[in-house]
Write a protein that holds these residues in place. Structure first.
Motif, short mmCIF file in Angstrom:
data_model
loop_
_atom_site.label_atom_id
_atom_site.label_comp_id
_atom_site.label_asym_id
_atom_site.label_seq_id
_atom_site.Cartn_x
_atom_site.Cartn_y
_atom_site.Cartn_z
N ALA A 14 0.84 -1.19 0.00
CA ALA A 14 0.00 0.00 0.00
C ALA A 14 0.88 1.24 0.00
O ALA A 14 2.01 1.21 0.48
CB ALA A 14 -0.91 0.01 1.22
N PHE A 15 0.40 2.32 -0.54
CA PHE A 15 1.10 3.59 -0.57
C PHE A 15 0.22 4.64 0.09
O PHE A 15 -0.92 4.83 -0.31
CB PHE A 15 1.42 4.00 -2.02
N VAL A 16 0.76 5.30 1.10
CA VAL A 16 0.02 6.37 1.78
C VAL A 16 0.77 7.67 1.53
O VAL A 16 1.85 7.89 2.07
CB VAL A 16 -0.08 6.10 3.30
N PRO A 17 0.22 8.53 0.68
CA PRO A 17 0.92 9.79 0.40
C PRO A 17 0.93 10.68 1.64
O PRO A 17 -0.05 10.76 2.39
CB PRO A 17 0.09 10.42 -0.72
N LEU A 18 2.07 11.32 1.87
CA LEU A 18 2.18 12.25 2.99
C LEU A 18 1.96 13.66 2.48
O LEU A 18 2.71 14.16 1.65
CB LEU A 18 3.57 12.13 3.63
N VAL A 19 0.90 14.27 2.94
CA VAL A 19 0.57 15.63 2.53
C VAL A 19 0.43 16.47 3.79
O VAL A 19 -0.30 16.10 4.72
CB VAL A 19 -0.76 15.65 1.73
N PHE A 20 1.16 17.58 3.83
CA PHE A 20 1.14 18.46 4.99
C PHE A 20 0.76 19.86 4.55
O PHE A 20 1.40 20.43 3.66
CB PHE A 20 2.52 18.52 5.66
#
Length: 55
Positions: A14-20
């Motif tokens: 799985a890929f969880v994009p990190l967005v801040f």
């Protein structure tokens, strides 16, 4: 032990994009670095600061 040794289902990647959001998160750390100032080698303390939004 018997339960642990039983075959397990295949794992799915799985890929969880990190967005801040801007200004929401940052990383901070200290280090000691060697620098030459006026011909004299000195150890200085350096602060590293990175905003997570700009990566």
């Amino acid at each position: 032990m018997k339960r642990w040794k039983q075959p397990r289902p295949a794992l799915t990647q799985a890929f969880v994009p990190l967005v801040f959001p801007a200004g929401d998160a940052a990383q901070f750390d200290w280090s000691h670095e060697q620098v030459e100032l006026g011909g004299v080698v000195q150890t200085i303390k350096l602060a590293h600061f990175r905003l997570a939004h700009s990566r």
